[in-house]
Design an enzyme around this catalytic site. Structure first.
Site, PDB file in Angstrom:
ATOM      1  N   HIS A  95       0.858  -1.191   0.000  1.00 18.62           N
ATOM      2  CA  HIS A  95       0.000   0.000   0.000  1.00 18.62           C
ATOM      3  C   HIS A  95       0.892   1.239   0.000  1.00 18.62           C
ATOM      4  CE1 HIS A  95      -3.746  -2.242   0.752  1.00 18.62           C
ATOM      5  NE2 HIS A  95      -2.980  -3.040   1.474  1.00 18.62           N
ATOM      6  N   LEU A  96       0.916   1.943  -1.124  1.00 18.22           N
ATOM      7  CA  LEU A  96       1.745   3.144  -1.243  1.00 18.22           C
ATOM      8  C   LEU A  96       0.964   4.426  -0.952  1.00 18.22           C
ATOM      9  CD1 LEU A  96       3.941   2.262  -4.360  1.00 18.22           C
ATOM     10  CD2 LEU A  96       4.525   2.074  -1.938  1.00 18.22           C
ATOM     11  N   ARG A  97      -0.345   4.319  -0.828  1.00 21.00           N
ATOM     12  CA  ARG A  97      -1.239   5.394  -0.352  1.00 21.00           C
ATOM     13  C   ARG A  97      -1.407   6.577  -1.311  1.00 21.00           C
ATOM     14  NH1 ARG A  97      -3.671   1.916   2.737  1.00 21.00           N
ATOM     15  NH2 ARG A  97      -2.801   1.596   4.821  1.00 21.00           N
ATOM     16  N   ASN A 100      -6.438   0.750  -3.221  1.00 18.44           N
ATOM     17  CA  ASN A 100      -7.285   1.525  -2.301  1.00 18.44           C
ATOM     18  C   ASN A 100      -6.682   2.885  -1.970  1.00 18.44           C
ATOM     19  OD1 ASN A 100      -5.251   0.283  -0.806  1.00 18.44           O
ATOM     20  ND2 ASN A 100      -6.521   0.000   1.008  1.00 18.44           N
ATOM     21  N   HIS A 106      -2.961 -12.588   1.743  1.00 17.08           N
ATOM     22  CA  HIS A 106      -2.675 -12.757   3.184  1.00 17.08           C
ATOM     23  C   HIS A 106      -3.431 -13.907   3.862  1.00 17.08           C
ATOM     24  CE1 HIS A 106      -6.204 -10.205   3.014  1.00 17.08           C
ATOM     25  NE2 HIS A 106      -5.511  -9.092   2.868  1.00 17.08           N
ATOM     26  N   ASP A 141       1.975  -6.842   2.649  1.00 14.36           N
ATOM     27  CA  ASP A 141       0.773  -6.079   3.004  1.00 14.36           C
ATOM     28  C   ASP A 141       1.179  -4.818   3.765  1.00 14.36           C
ATOM     29  OD1 ASP A 141      -1.839  -5.264   3.196  1.00 14.36           O
ATOM     30  OD2 ASP A 141      -2.452  -6.808   4.636  1.00 14.36           O
TER      31      ASP A 141
END
Length: 434
Positions: free
Chosen positions: A58-60, A90, A230, A303
């Protein structure tokens, strides 16, 4: 571009050899150099692995830059030995169209610290109501091959079937976040003895297992590729093992934190241990390790889920779920898998580089360490031991569950197509990468 002679490196833990890197590729491997290099690196005692590939980061960015940016996230990846990551969808706005995935892809190219492969959302806005622009994302400059609503489950079987059918048509894969939402309403941690004693809403294992069972049957029926994100329970391992025995194209990943931590950690009340899926029992942990060792679980995926302090430094009930993991992943795998004798370094290379690259259909990553191959490499010192200090992280967030824990190993150097992004354990300045 400088040439590098890596002296006395133990390729996949084998006998020491010298490796000459020039022009972005491996030029020579052997007992001694036949030409001079611009820079010599003494790799005595260090393990040489192919650059790691993360299927789940997740790099946001865009939208949540207070937690992470593509630049800081890829810097963290490089410090962890990764040369490629898959950026989950996301973001804000959601990466459910060609414009957003191309933005993330370009930000990755601009960062220079590792390759960034955007993951496209399965449904519009991750809302689970209608399919996103899958064809447009695949046909974009980003060339999306992995689709996932991670953070949410594609719980509608009809939509999941349609997504699998599209992915099959482009040799892509759907990566499912397996969580039956109706069975996890109000859930705060793993359902079991600890949740009962603490009075916290329980998250039953069957909520994960039921979705996996449905989806492996769909994938088998369609002849499509399914990847399970996961994995966290004994039952999930059994289902995936059975699906593979049927010859179905099902793969799975496990996170480093699910290989080491258990729901007993929740007794501390520290929201740093709040994660989705939740930390499970010791029995689950041991089953996950065994499944990773025997190949039932194909990959270790971090993750990596950064959050600003305010979202974690609060009451458990309202805290965000997730943990950062890029910079500690290889150390946790050494402790749980290599130091326990469950896996050798060749196995680590397979589960953290070769197989993840194949699942993501990457061509230049996850390659063997051989003459003529791209020089995506990581030098790792397995004898090093240190206490995890989040203040030294490159990631913008500090929500590591391993803080204060002594872990083995340290990334000494990471090479991306022959250019060092990390050297002597420190990031190489962006301006020095040309």
């Amino acid at each position: 571009m400088s040439s590098y002679l890596i002296r006395n490196a133990q390729i996949l833990g084998g006998a020491p050899q010298d490796i000459l890197v020039d022009g972005g590729v491996i030029q020579q491997i052997g007992p001694g150099p036949t030409v001079e290099a611009d820079i010599d690196i003494d790799a005595t005692g260090l393990i040489l692995l192919p650059g790691l590939v993360d299927l789940h980061t997740h790099l946001r960015e865009p939208g949540k830059e207070d937690a992470e940016t593509v630049l800081t996230g890829t810097q963290a990846a490089a410090k962890g030995g990764f040369t490629a990551v898959h950026a989950m969808a996301n973001t804000t706005p959601v990466a459910d169209n060609a414009t957003v995935v191309e933005q993330v892809w370009q930000l990755g190219r601009d960062s220079g610290y590792c390759d960034v492969h955007p993951v496209g959302a399965v449904t519009v806005g991750l809302e689970g109501k209608e399919l996103a622009e899958l064809a447009a994302m695949h046909g974009s400059a980003a060339g999306v091959r992995v689709f996932s609503d991670d953070g949410k489950c594609v719980d509608d079987a009809v939509l999941m079937r349609a997504a699998l059918e599209f992915a099959k048509s482009v040799d892509g894969v759907v990566a499912q976040h397996a969580q039956e939402p109706r069975l996890t309403e109000g859930a705060q941690m793993n359902e079991g003895t600890v949740s009962a004693e603490l009075g916290l809403g329980g998250w039953p294992a069957v909520a994960e297992e039921a979705i996996i069972a449905r989806d492996v049957l769909l994938a088998g029926h369609l002849g499509a590729r399914l990847h399970v994100c996961h994995l966290s329970t004994v039952g999930s391992v059994r289902i995936v093992r059975w699906a593979k025995s049927q010859g179905w194209d099902v793969t799975a990943e496990v996170t480093p934190h699910h290989l080491l931590l258990t729901d007993e950690m929740v007794r501390s009340g520290d929201p740093v241990f709040k994660v989705n899926p939740p930390l499970r029992t010791e029995t689950d942990v041991l089953a996950l390790r065994e499944a990773l060792a025997d190949g039932t679980i194909d990959a270790v995926a971090t993750d990596h889920a950064p959050h600003p302090d305010a979202d974690k430094d609060c009451a458990w009930a309202v805290a965000a779920m997730g943990m950062v993991g890029l910079e500690t992943a290889l150390s946790v795998v050494q402790q749980t898998m290599v130091d326990t004798g469950l896996m050798n370094w060749e196995g680590v290379a397979d589960r953290m580089s070769h197989r993840p690259a194949r699942i993501g259909r990457l061509t230049g990553q996850g390659r063997p360490i051989a003459v003529g191959e791209p020089a995506n490499l990581v030098l790792f010192d397995p004898a090093h031991r240190s206490v995890v200090d989040a203040a030294t992280f490159a990631t913008r967030s500090r929500n590591t569950p391993f803080r204060g824990l002594e872990l083995p190993g340290r990334v000494h150097a990471t090479f991306l197509r022959g250019m060092p992004t990390v050297l002597a354990g420190e990031l190489v300045d962006q301006g020095d990468l040309s």
